[in-house]
Write a protein that holds these residues in place. Structure first.
Motif, PDB file in Angstrom:
ATOM      1  N   GLY A 279      39.565  -0.950  30.840  1.00 31.71           N
ATOM      2  CA  GLY A 279      38.321  -1.645  31.174  1.00 31.71           C
ATOM      3  C   GLY A 279      38.467  -3.145  31.126  1.00 31.71           C
ATOM      4  O   GLY A 279      37.921  -3.865  31.982  1.00 31.71           O
ATOM      5  N   LEU A 280      39.220  -3.653  30.157  1.00 33.01           N
ATOM      6  CA  LEU A 280      39.424  -5.097  30.047  1.00 33.01           C
ATOM      7  C   LEU A 280      40.398  -5.585  31.110  1.00 33.01           C
ATOM      8  O   LEU A 280      40.257  -6.695  31.635  1.00 33.01           O
ATOM      9  CB  LEU A 280      39.938  -5.446  28.654  1.00 33.01           C
ATOM     10  CG  LEU A 280      39.934  -6.924  28.265  1.00 33.01           C
ATOM     11  CD1 LEU A 280      38.535  -7.510  28.397  1.00 33.01           C
ATOM     12  CD2 LEU A 280      40.448  -7.116  26.845  1.00 33.01           C
TER      13      LEU A 280
ATOM     14  N   LEU B  45      42.185  -7.400  18.220  1.00 33.08           N
ATOM     15  CA  LEU B  45      41.069  -6.472  18.034  1.00 33.08           C
ATOM     16  C   LEU B  45      41.293  -5.151  18.757  1.00 33.08           C
ATOM     17  O   LEU B  45      41.046  -4.069  18.206  1.00 33.08           O
ATOM     18  CB  LEU B  45      39.765  -7.114  18.516  1.00 33.08           C
ATOM     19  CG  LEU B  45      39.239  -8.315  17.718  1.00 33.08           C
ATOM     20  CD1 LEU B  45      37.968  -8.854  18.366  1.00 33.08           C
ATOM     21  CD2 LEU B  45      38.985  -7.954  16.270  1.00 33.08           C
ATOM     22  N   THR B  46      41.736  -5.233  20.025  1.00 30.99           N
ATOM     23  CA  THR B  46      41.817  -4.016  20.843  1.00 30.99           C
ATOM     24  C   THR B  46      43.134  -3.272  20.671  1.00 30.99           C
ATOM     25  O   THR B  46      43.160  -2.041  20.642  1.00 30.99           O
ATOM     26  CB  THR B  46      41.631  -4.360  22.333  1.00 30.99           C
ATOM     27  OG1 THR B  46      42.602  -5.334  22.728  1.00 30.99           O
ATOM     28  CG2 THR B  46      40.236  -4.915  22.578  1.00 30.99           C
ATOM     29  N   VAL B  47      44.234  -4.006  20.589  1.00 32.83           N
ATOM     30  CA  VAL B  47      45.552  -3.360  20.527  1.00 32.83           C
ATOM     31  C   VAL B  47      45.905  -2.948  19.103  1.00 32.83           C
ATOM     32  O   VAL B  47      46.315  -1.800  18.851  1.00 32.83           O
ATOM     33  CB  VAL B  47      46.638  -4.296  21.102  1.00 32.83           C
ATOM     34  CG1 VAL B  47      48.021  -3.641  20.999  1.00 32.83           C
ATOM     35  CG2 VAL B  47      46.332  -4.635  22.551  1.00 32.83           C
TER      36      VAL B  47
ATOM     37  N   TRP C  34      36.697  -2.297  23.960  1.00 35.16           N
ATOM     38  CA  TRP C  34      36.836  -3.586  24.629  1.00 35.16           C
ATOM     39  C   TRP C  34      35.503  -4.304  24.856  1.00 35.16           C
ATOM     40  O   TRP C  34      35.463  -5.534  24.793  1.00 35.16           O
ATOM     41  CB  TRP C  34      37.616  -3.438  25.936  1.00 35.16           C
ATOM     42  CG  TRP C  34      36.908  -2.717  27.040  1.00 35.16           C
ATOM     43  CD1 TRP C  34      36.981  -1.407  27.338  1.00 35.16           C
ATOM     44  CD2 TRP C  34      36.012  -3.300  28.000  1.00 35.16           C
ATOM     45  NE1 TRP C  34      36.190  -1.109  28.418  1.00 35.16           N
ATOM     46  CE2 TRP C  34      35.589  -2.256  28.854  1.00 35.16           C
ATOM     47  CE3 TRP C  34      35.540  -4.584  28.232  1.00 35.16           C
ATOM     48  CZ2 TRP C  34      34.705  -2.464  29.905  1.00 35.16           C
ATOM     49  CZ3 TRP C  34      34.661  -4.795  29.286  1.00 35.16           C
ATOM     50  CH2 TRP C  34      34.253  -3.746  30.101  1.00 35.16           C
ATOM     51  N   PRO C  35      34.362  -3.619  25.101  1.00 37.08           N
ATOM     52  CA  PRO C  35      33.110  -4.376  25.241  1.00 37.08           C
ATOM     53  C   PRO C  35      32.732  -5.130  23.959  1.00 37.08           C
ATOM     54  O   PRO C  35      32.277  -6.276  24.020  1.00 37.08           O
ATOM     55  CB  PRO C  35      32.074  -3.297  25.581  1.00 37.08           C
ATOM     56  CG  PRO C  35      32.861  -2.179  26.166  1.00 37.08           C
ATOM     57  CD  PRO C  35      34.136  -2.186  25.399  1.00 37.08           C
ATOM     58  N   LEU C  36      32.924  -4.468  22.792  1.00 34.05           N
ATOM     59  CA  LEU C  36      32.618  -5.145  21.533  1.00 34.05           C
ATOM     60  C   LEU C  36      33.574  -6.310  21.305  1.00 34.05           C
ATOM     61  O   LEU C  36      33.161  -7.386  20.843  1.00 34.05           O
ATOM     62  CB  LEU C  36      32.697  -4.147  20.380  1.00 34.05           C
ATOM     63  CG  LEU C  36      32.421  -4.707  18.983  1.00 34.05           C
ATOM     64  CD1 LEU C  36      31.038  -5.346  18.923  1.00 34.05           C
ATOM     65  CD2 LEU C  36      32.558  -3.604  17.930  1.00 34.05           C
ATOM     66  N   ALA C  37      34.849  -6.109  21.626  1.00 31.61           N
ATOM     67  CA  ALA C  37      35.826  -7.186  21.474  1.00 31.61           C
ATOM     68  C   ALA C  37      35.477  -8.366  22.380  1.00 31.61           C
ATOM     69  O   ALA C  37      35.624  -9.534  21.989  1.00 31.61           O
ATOM     70  CB  ALA C  37      37.223  -6.675  21.800  1.00 31.61           C
TER      71      ALA C  37
ATOM     72  N   VAL D 204      32.472  -9.294  23.384  1.00 24.80           N
ATOM     73  CA  VAL D 204      31.338 -10.025  22.794  1.00 24.80           C
ATOM     74  C   VAL D 204      31.797 -10.878  21.620  1.00 24.80           C
ATOM     75  O   VAL D 204      31.403 -12.047  21.480  1.00 24.80           O
ATOM     76  CB  VAL D 204      30.243  -9.031  22.358  1.00 24.80           C
ATOM     77  CG1 VAL D 204      29.142  -9.754  21.589  1.00 24.80           C
ATOM     78  CG2 VAL D 204      29.649  -8.327  23.568  1.00 24.80           C
ATOM     79  N   LEU D 205      32.647 -10.315  20.761  1.00 29.30           N
ATOM     80  CA  LEU D 205      33.134 -11.070  19.607  1.00 29.30           C
ATOM     81  C   LEU D 205      33.961 -12.284  20.035  1.00 29.30           C
ATOM     82  O   LEU D 205      33.867 -13.353  19.421  1.00 29.30           O
ATOM     83  CB  LEU D 205      33.961 -10.159  18.699  1.00 29.30           C
ATOM     84  CG  LEU D 205      33.174  -9.078  17.946  1.00 29.30           C
ATOM     85  CD1 LEU D 205      34.121  -8.195  17.137  1.00 29.30           C
ATOM     86  CD2 LEU D 205      32.137  -9.718  17.027  1.00 29.30           C
ATOM     87  N   CYS D 206      34.752 -12.130  21.085  1.00 29.43           N
ATOM     88  CA  CYS D 206      35.559 -13.261  21.577  1.00 29.43           C
ATOM     89  C   CYS D 206      34.668 -14.376  22.114  1.00 29.43           C
ATOM     90  O   CYS D 206      34.941 -15.559  21.886  1.00 29.43           O
ATOM     91  CB  CYS D 206      36.527 -12.790  22.647  1.00 29.43           C
ATOM     92  SG  CYS D 206      37.914 -11.819  22.014  1.00 29.43           S
ATOM     93  N   LEU D 207      33.614 -14.003  22.829  1.00 30.46           N
ATOM     94  CA  LEU D 207      32.683 -15.013  23.327  1.00 30.46           C
ATOM     95  C   LEU D 207      31.991 -15.726  22.166  1.00 30.46           C
ATOM     96  O   LEU D 207      31.744 -16.939  22.218  1.00 30.46           O
ATOM     97  CB  LEU D 207      31.654 -14.381  24.258  1.00 30.46           C
ATOM     98  CG  LEU D 207      32.182 -13.823  25.584  1.00 30.46           C
ATOM     99  CD1 LEU D 207      31.049 -13.204  26.391  1.00 30.46           C
ATOM    100  CD2 LEU D 207      32.883 -14.903  26.397  1.00 30.46           C
TER     101      LEU D 207
END
Length: 410
Positions: free
Chosen positions: A175-176, A108-110, A116-119, A121-124
């Protein structure tokens, strides 16, 4: 005919009991709470031994910070695994699920440039969905948790390979990264210590003391046995001293790691749920005596489903933490994490038959393994002997549980 009742319990001991009279009370308290205090004493002895053997390197501020960072994801998994084991189940899929969520976050991020905040949440949410699927199969269809989670272990490991195409993917956004490697910022006057960490340590001291006092008063209200006042004060001194030592060690390096705050919030939150919430009592009930729990109106299927859903969320969180720490997602990430989490739970006092265990016990068990790993690495002990020693530690913990049950039954 009158009957005189004499209270000889430790709770009735006078506040000014003599030193000679305190020793039997201490020994009796240890015997009654052997499961609770046994591994805590063992952890203290292990730390003391390795501190001596490594000439103090184990307790260097930098190494203490590394110890927290290196074991944070195992401790997160151990909290969820403790709940699963208390409920009378097992989860073999958490290591593969951590790898899968880390890989999903990297894609998602790379690859797609998602924030990264949205990623996160989606991972959780992905972890929750995976846990819910396994919980449904176990609770509603009655398939044994060992089989379901073994299949999940293979499934999520294969999906990780598919997502990453057998390659390592990174780096993550800053941030991540801080989630696994970051520290709290420094503010305030120059004190040679990390000021925010010092304030957090003092706040933790106040919270811990108030919690212990409140628990003691509650036990007294229900006429339960409590430690004598002198021993209780000694316990408070030990708790305060341990917190202050760790606080000073962390504050003299870079301060408290961000992941430590996440872990602390989980310990407080899940500790409260398991001690005070109805849901926590239901978990103990279905693990301790499922037929009796059903007759009492406990919705065992719902509780089991939620326990595995929770485990999925914590596995996803651990996957994000370990991926952030490594700054990359790897197909081989999370190997044997499930075994480390299970071992932490059993070393921390969980019972093979379910119904027994605490969140704090899982943390203590994880710290025992973490200190063993760290201390043996400092002593340059080979990985072969490390596996032998950890295996013996797990065997000793389970053997102690069996012995303790037989002693209690007799």
């Amino acid at each position: 005919m009158s009957t005189e009742v004499t209270d000889k319990s430790p709770a009735a001991a006078p506040p000014g009991a003599s030193a000679g009279g305190l020793l039997p009370l201490v020994l009796d308290g240890l015997r009654r709470n052997m499961r609770q205090y046994g591994m805590l004493i063992a952890l203290g002895l292990i730390i003391a031994l390795f501190a001596v053997w490594t000439d103090g390197d184990l307790l260097l501020p930098r190494n203490v910070s590394n110890l927290v960072l290196q074991n944070s994801y195992i401790l997160i998994l151990a909290i969820g695994m403790m709940l699963v084991i208390i409920a009378g189940h097992i989860d073999l899929s958490v290591g593969s699920l951590t790898a899968f969520t880390g890989a999903f976050a990297a894609v998602l991020t790379v690859q797609h440039g998602m924030s990264w905040p949205l990623a996160l949440v989606l991972c959780l949410m992905v972890g929750a969905a995976a846990g819910a699927l396994q919980g449904f199969l176990i609770a509603q269809l009655g398939i044994p948790s060992f089989i379901v989670t073994l299949a999940g272990m293979l499934l999520f490991r294969g999906l990780t390979e598919i997502l990453l195409k057998g390659q390592t993917l990174g780096p993550f956004p800053d941030g991540l990264q801080k989630m696994g490697n970051g520290f709290l910022p420094e503010t305030g006057p120059e004190t040679n210590y990390h000021n925010i960490t010092l304030l957090l340590g003092l706040a933790l001291v106040v919270f811990a003391v108030l919690q212990e006092v409140r628990d003691r008063r509650r036990e007294q209200e229900f006429s339960l046995q409590v430690l004598p006042r002198n021993i209780f004060l000694l316990k408070l001194v030990a708790i305060v001293a341990a917190i202050l030592v760790v606080t000073l060690l962390l504050a003299s390096y870079k301060g408290a790691p961000i992941v430590l705050l996440i872990l602390g919030a989980l310990i407080v939150g899940y500790g409260y749920v398991m001690r005070n919430a109805v849901f926590g009592r239901h978990i103990y009930a279905i693990g301790g005596n499922l037929p009796a729990a059903k007759l009492s109106g406990v919705k065992d299927k719902k509780v089991t489903f939620l326990v595995f859903l929770n485990m999925g969320v914590l596995a996803a969180l651990a996957g994000l933490v370990v991926a952030a720490r490594l700054n990359a997602a790897s197909p081989k990430a999370g190997l044997n994490f499930e075994l480390e989490a299970i071992a932490s739970s059993f070393i921390g006092g969980a019972s093979m038959s379910g119904g027994v265990g605490t969140v704090l016990g899982a943390i203590i068990g994880g710290l025992v393994l973490g200190v063993l790993n760290n201390g043996m690495n400092l002593l340059s002990v080979g990985t072969d002997w490390q596996q032998v020693i950890k295996g013996l530690a797990l065997l000793a913990a389970v053997g102690f549980d069996v012995w303790n049950k037989r002693r209690s039954g007799s």
